[in-house]
Design an enzyme around this catalytic site. Structure first.
Site, PDB file in Angstrom:
ATOM      1  N   HIS A 165       0.881  -1.176   0.000  1.00 15.91           N
ATOM      2  CA  HIS A 165       0.000   0.000   0.000  1.00 15.91           C
ATOM      3  C   HIS A 165       0.915   1.220   0.000  1.00 15.91           C
ATOM      4  CE1 HIS A 165      -3.552  -2.450   1.286  1.00 15.91           C
ATOM      5  NE2 HIS A 165      -2.602  -3.176   1.848  1.00 15.91           N
ATOM      6  N   PHE A 166       1.148   1.776  -1.183  1.00 13.43           N
ATOM      7  CA  PHE A 166       2.080   2.902  -1.272  1.00 13.43           C
ATOM      8  C   PHE A 166       1.361   4.251  -1.165  1.00 13.43           C
ATOM      9  CE2 PHE A 166       6.003   0.712  -3.448  1.00 13.43           C
ATOM     10  CZ  PHE A 166       6.205  -0.013  -2.294  1.00 13.43           C
ATOM     11  N   HIS A 218      -2.644 -12.445   2.857  1.00 14.17           N
ATOM     12  CA  HIS A 218      -2.247 -12.402   4.275  1.00 14.17           C
ATOM     13  C   HIS A 218      -2.966 -13.394   5.197  1.00 14.17           C
ATOM     14  CE1 HIS A 218      -5.538  -9.598   4.072  1.00 14.17           C
ATOM     15  NE2 HIS A 218      -4.838  -8.500   3.957  1.00 14.17           N
ATOM     16  N   ASP A 235       2.277  -6.794   2.717  1.00 10.50           N
ATOM     17  CA  ASP A 235       1.151  -5.918   3.096  1.00 10.50           C
ATOM     18  C   ASP A 235       1.708  -4.593   3.646  1.00 10.50           C
ATOM     19  OD1 ASP A 235      -1.384  -4.928   3.577  1.00 10.50           O
ATOM     20  OD2 ASP A 235      -1.822  -6.280   5.250  1.00 10.50           O
ATOM     21  N   HIS A 277       1.488   3.956   8.144  1.00 13.04           N
ATOM     22  CA  HIS A 277       0.668   5.002   8.792  1.00 13.04           C
ATOM     23  C   HIS A 277       1.621   5.840   9.622  1.00 13.04           C
ATOM     24  CE1 HIS A 277      -3.164   3.044   7.839  1.00 13.04           C
ATOM     25  NE2 HIS A 277      -2.618   1.906   8.211  1.00 13.04           N
TER      26      HIS A 277
HETATM   27  O1  DOR Z   1      -3.390  -3.846   8.369  1.00 12.50           O
HETATM   28  C1  DOR Z   1      -3.760  -3.551   7.243  1.00 12.50           C
HETATM   29  N1  DOR Z   1      -3.544  -2.342   6.734  1.00 12.50           N
HETATM   30  N2  DOR Z   1      -4.408  -4.462   6.522  1.00 12.50           N
HETATM   31  C2  DOR Z   1      -4.977  -4.161   5.335  1.00 12.50           C
HETATM   32  O2  DOR Z   1      -5.549  -5.022   4.734  1.00 12.50           O
HETATM   33  C3  DOR Z   1      -4.946  -2.781   4.835  1.00 12.50           C
HETATM   34  C4  DOR Z   1      -3.775  -2.083   5.357  1.00 12.50           C
HETATM   35  C5  DOR Z   1      -3.816  -0.592   5.099  1.00 12.50           C
HETATM   36  O3  DOR Z   1      -4.059  -0.217   3.952  1.00 12.50           O
HETATM   37  O4  DOR Z   1      -3.591   0.173   6.021  1.00 12.50           O
END
Ligand code: DOR
Length: 446
Positions: A63-64, A237, A311, A315
């Protein structure tokens, strides 16, 4: 054409470890020679004595955050972290802003990555309750598949219309990658614990709410739907021992209708670590028990699980704060996935050849990626040189992800990425990302 000769390396590739040399010509591997003989051609020489040479990792779940969430990460920052970690190709997920659920949004990502990505790239297309028509217009040689959130996670992309779901499974004709956690079970568990203890629940409740039952029920339903419709299903996952019983380790990959991925954090951490790491190891699906971790490791070794990925989901530290109901789920991993797997191999959990198989060969095979994932003549020169004698500690000053933290902070790895080549170009060397290098779009053989 530029030639680079990597000589005297210990090559780990296709189940074997052997001393040898690799000649790169332009963007491709020209020759792979075993032993000390090297082609007598004019070339820039890299003496890799004492180093290991691996095919670059292909991460099928990152997730970039671009577009729309670039305060956390962007394609440039995270692809820099990727090449520093030996990840030469990535497939990004659609829970950005806007979501990658229209052809326009998808095209925007391709154009942006062409400008800024240091690694090779592709993008999953998000299936929703109402975009079947767009799915039908996708160019299948450009996208690895569809991503469906069968359970809610960051980005609110839950797909909960049963009829549409069945139509996507039966009509899309594409690989369907799923986030499998059953929403009603999650909500029921949440209500139960909130009623008992209030809503200031700590991280130890995360795996009670996002429970084994929630994962298994959803994965089992997805498998049943795939069986019913003939869809090609890839479960992302995996986090529980029980889900591994849904997978077949004996079938050759080419014959599998159902495949599975596990992420490094589910192989490394267990719920015993919640007290020490808190929300830093809060992911969806949650980290489960040590017994689950053991079963996942075994499933990697017995081929029930096909791919090891990250994954990678950055954040900001502030977003990771608060109760387990509030803190964001996810963390950055792409810079440390390969060295973490090599460390587990050193501990005897996997063989080194298995690490390469699950992080490079199988992703290439599973998604039918054109000429990547192996050290073979004629393949793109996506390569990683590892220093197997390094001792280095993850700290704020060597983390490249924009969010600036890592669940591995303070940990001393025993392997370091020395150099990374992307399409024959040196993209990372001795601690420095070569910022002039750009990756290319992955192509999928259809
Ligand atoms: O922990 C997660 N964060 N699992 C996900 O499936 C999405 C990801 C995110 O995009 O933050």
């Amino acid at each position: 054409m530029k030639r680079i000769l990597i000589k005297n390396a210990m090559i780990i590739n296709e189940g074997r470890t052997f001393p040898g040399s690799v000649l790169i010509e332009g963007d491709k591997i020209a020759t792979v020679s075993e032993g000390s003989s090297v082609p007598s051609l004019e070339a820039e020489v890299i003496d890799a004595s004492g180093k290991w040479l691996l095919p670059g990792c292909i991460d099928d779940q990152v997730h970039f955050r671009e577009p729309g969430l670039t305060h956390k990460a962007d394609i440039a920052s995270e692809s820099r972290a990727a090449v520093a970690g030996g990840v030469t190709s990535f497939m990004d997920m659609p829970n950005t802003k806007p979501q990658t659920t229209t052809l326009e949004a998808l095209d925007w990502k391709f154009a942006r990555a062409a400008e800024t990505s240091r690694a090779n790239y592709s993008f999953f297309f998000g299936g929703t309750n109402d975009n079947l028509e767009a799915i039908g217009r996708l160019d299948r040689s450009r996208v690895p598949g569809l991503k469906l959130f069968l359970g809610s996670s960051t980005g609110n992309m839950l797909i909960d219309n049963k009829e549409t779901l069945e139509r996507i499974f039966s009509e899309s004709g594409m690989l369907i990658a799923v986030h499998a956690e059953k929403e009603d079970i999650i909500q029921r568990n949440k209500a139960h614990y909130v009623q008992l203890y209030g809503d200031d629940l700590d991280i130890s409740f995360h795996s009670k709410i996002r429970s084994e039952e929630a994962c298994y029920a959803c994965s089992a339903e997805a498998v049943a739907l795939a069986m019913k419709t003939g869809a090609r299903l890839h479960i992302l996952h995996l986090s529980t021992a029980k889900e591994t019983t849904l997978l077949d380790g004996d079938l050759p990959l080419a014959e599998k209708q159902i495949t599975g991925e596990v992420c490094v954090h589910h192989l490394w951490f267990s719920d015993d670590d919640y007290a020490r790491f808190g929300n830093r190891i809060k992911w969806n699906p949650s980290i489960k028990t040590a017994a689950d971790r053991e079963a996942l490791r075994e499933a990697v070794n017995n081929n029930k699980i096909d791919i090891v990925a990250t994954d990678h989901a950055p954040h900001l530290p502030a977003e990771k704060e608060g109760s387990c109901l509030k803190a964001a789920s996810g963390g950055p991993l792409v810079q440390h996935s390969l060295v973490a797997m090599l460390r587990m191999a050193e501990q005897g959990i996997f063989t080194y050849e298995k690490v390469v198989e699950k992080m490079a060969h199988r992703p290439a095979d599973l998604f039918h990626i054109d000429r990547r994932g192996y050290i073979r003549p004629g393949y793109f020169a996506d390569l990683v040189l590892i220093d197997p004698t390094a001792r280095w500690t993850v700290s704020k000053d060597n983390i490249l992800s924009k969010c600036g933290w890592s669940p591995f902070e303070g940990y001393t790895f025993h392997h370091a990425v020395w150099k990374t080549f992307v399409n024959g170009e040196l993209a990372y060397s001795d601690g420095e990302v070569q910022d002039n290098v750009r990756g290319r779009e992955l192509r999928f053989i259809v």
